[in-house]
Design a protein around this motif. Structure first.
Motif, short mmCIF file in Angstrom:
data_model
loop_
_atom_site.label_atom_id
_atom_site.label_comp_id
_atom_site.label_asym_id
_atom_site.label_seq_id
_atom_site.Cartn_x
_atom_site.Cartn_y
_atom_site.Cartn_z
N VAL A 253 0.84 -1.21 0.00
CA VAL A 253 0.00 0.00 0.00
C VAL A 253 0.87 1.25 0.00
O VAL A 253 0.67 2.17 -0.81
CB VAL A 253 -0.95 0.01 1.23
N LEU A 254 1.87 1.27 0.90
CA LEU A 254 2.73 2.46 0.99
C LEU A 254 3.42 2.72 -0.35
O LEU A 254 3.54 3.88 -0.77
CB LEU A 254 3.76 2.27 2.11
N VAL B 164 0.77 4.10 -2.86
CA VAL B 164 0.34 5.46 -2.48
C VAL B 164 1.47 6.45 -2.74
O VAL B 164 1.24 7.54 -3.27
CB VAL B 164 -0.11 5.49 -0.99
N ARG B 165 2.70 6.07 -2.40
CA ARG B 165 3.84 6.97 -2.67
C ARG B 165 3.94 7.26 -4.17
O ARG B 165 4.14 8.41 -4.57
CB ARG B 165 5.15 6.37 -2.14
N VAL C 202 1.29 9.77 -5.13
CA VAL C 202 1.60 11.11 -4.62
C VAL C 202 2.73 11.73 -5.44
O VAL C 202 2.67 12.90 -5.83
CB VAL C 202 1.97 11.03 -3.12
N LYS D 127 1.43 13.00 -8.64
CA LYS D 127 0.75 14.30 -8.52
C LYS D 127 1.78 15.43 -8.52
O LYS D 127 1.59 16.48 -9.14
CB LYS D 127 -0.08 14.35 -7.23
#
Lengths: 339, 144
Positions: free
Chosen positions: B108-109, B112-113, B116, B119
């Protein structure tokens, strides 16, 4: 709120000060609006006050709510907290008068001493003029913070301050979780991970004190010699004093000086040590870390709510709109902190 | 089919004008606002260039993480909708504590990283580069 022209403001303000201070005559000069002040309007002026043939001249600022939709009591509360800080010899502007009567200037306001100096953090971190200030300010800020946390809310009749209940940390996390659910328009898994991390590490708060609530270098007036004044007390509340320590370490206040976590000025350890020396209270590094993670998350949620202010049309502003794309900076910092 | 300049070329021309001609001519709080305007135009230019490949790989990564078959989507709108839907699914799992520990947390990390950082590739690539440099500097140096 009807817009009151500056000339009319000066006329009304002159009458207000003459009545409040029981002066024979009052004259206001150099009345002008100051740049910045996203949440409050700031006006600067020089005031000559005459009573019994003696004239006193002071540099002043007026801090006013922008409209009628704000909580009408907050200006009085901020005024009273600053007055308490002044009485305890904390460097703050001397506050003079407060009014919540919309008939005076259209919305709530208070008047305080104008302190000369610089507030732009980037100048503090980059300009040669402030080399000495950069050296002395971490310790000064720690000592001032210790004094703030010693303010006795009972002695100063600050009984209006929000009471955090049994666990200040959990109360704050829940409050921002609510705000986040209310404002976020997209899924933010990084923030969800941060909330889980925080809820698993809520510190048991032994101390409950006055908390400034927005203690960062952007809210300091400084000169080449160091701190002159601490501003923006509107978020003051009762809670865990480590909340202010963690907020001071939030990445966004470093302006790129990331090797110096405390406001881009110095290492955490020196700041903690100076605070311990001044307050006599130990800084638990785990609790400080909890509040640093919370602070970054809080700033991230503020960026979402500021973008919403634009998106929902309350205040149309390219600056507020662009802040919505800064949320990812905070998400990255949170991942760095909790991994 | 539109003629040249492309949308990106037009935006970059406008942003260059703002930075070179307007910023030096304006002072104080207004100058800051004008800088923000140029920055916003550059964000949009990067988004036009990068959004399609980034959202495609994000949808793939989220599907793999959540155990779904990779959806075959073509339009950008469909990809955005799929990324948002799977993002909601992921946040529900995180809220339920499924990523608190264990092997899945690491996966997950990582996903998600990546999202991010993608973005930031559009919103603020310099910030991302700075962050990566700090993290590399903090890693213990290998002796050669």
């Amino acid at each position: 709120m009807d817009k009151i022209e500056p000339g009319e403001m000066v006329r009304r303000l002159t009458g207000f000060i003459r009545t409040e201070g029981r002066f024979d005559s009052v004259a206001i000069e150099n009345f002008r609006k100051m740049p910045g002040g996203a949440s409050r309007e700031i006006w600067s002026f020089d005031c000559s006050m005459e009573r019994g043939g003696e004239t006193n001249r002071r540099a002043m600022v007026l801090r006013r709510d922008p409209g009628a939709h704000n909580i009408s009591t907050s200006r009085r509360h901020e005024f009273m907290v600053i007055r308490a800080a002044f009485a305890e010899r904390i460097p703050v502007p001397e506050v003079f008068w407060v009014s919540e009567d919309p008939a005076v200037l259209g919305s709530a306001f208070f008047i305080m001493e104008r302190i000369e100096g610089e507030t732009l953090a980037r100048r503090l971190l980059r300009d040669d003029t402030y080399a000495r200030a950069r050296e002395v300010m971490p310790a000064q800020l720690a000592e001032i913070l210790a004094k703030i946390h010693r303010i006795d809310p009972v002695k100063h009749k600050l009984d209006f301050l929000a009471e955090p209940g049994d666990n200040a940390a959990l109360t704050e996390v829940r409050r921002y979780q609510e705000n986040f659910r209310l404002f976020a328009l997209e899924p933010h898994p990084a923030f969800e991970l941060a909330f889980r991390w925080l809820l698993g590490r809520v510190p048991k708060t032994a101390r409950k004190t006055l908390v400034h609530g927005d203690y960062r270098i952007g809210n300091v007036i400084f000169g080449p010699e160091g701190v002159r004044s601490i501003l923006d007390w509107e978020l003051a509340h009762l809670g865990d004093p480590m909340e202010d320590v963690g907020w001071m370490c939030v990445r966004a206040w470093r302006f790129g000086n990331d090797q110096k976590p405390v406001g881009g000025l110095g290492p955490r350890e020196d700041f903690f040590h100076a605070y311990e020396k001044a307050s006599g209270a130990a800084v638990d590094p785990e609790a400080a870390r909890f509040w640093e993670v919370f602070g970054n998350l809080r700033w991230g949620i503020i960026t979402i709510s500021q973008a919403r202010t634009h998106i929902d049309g309350f205040v149309k502003s390219v600056e507020l709109a662009s802040i919505g794309r800064r949320t990812a900076e905070t998400e990255l910092e949170l991942l760095n902190l909790i991994e | 089919m539109q003629d040249r300049p492309t949308s990106v070329e037009l935006l970059e021309a406008a942003a260059d004008f703002v930075d070179r001609e307007l910023v030096p001519a304006i002072e104080g709080a207004r100058q800051f606002q004008v800088r923000v305007v140029a920055n916003v135009m550059r964000i949009v230019a990067r988004e036009i260039k990068l959004e399609d490949p980034l959202v495609r790989s994000e949808v793939k990564a989220l599907a793999r993480l959540l155990g779904h078959d990779a959806p075959h989507l073509h339009s950008l709108d469909d990809l955005r909708t799929a990324a948002a839907g799977m993002g909601e699914e992921l946040t529900a799992k995180i809220r339920a504590g499924e990523a608190d520990d264990g092997a899945w947390r690491g996966e997950v990390l990582a996903v998600v990283r990546q999202s991010v950082e993608d973005k930031l590739r559009i919103a603020n690539p310099r910030y991302l580069e700075g962050d990566i440099a700090i993290r590399n500097a903090a890693k213990p140096q290998k002796e050669i």
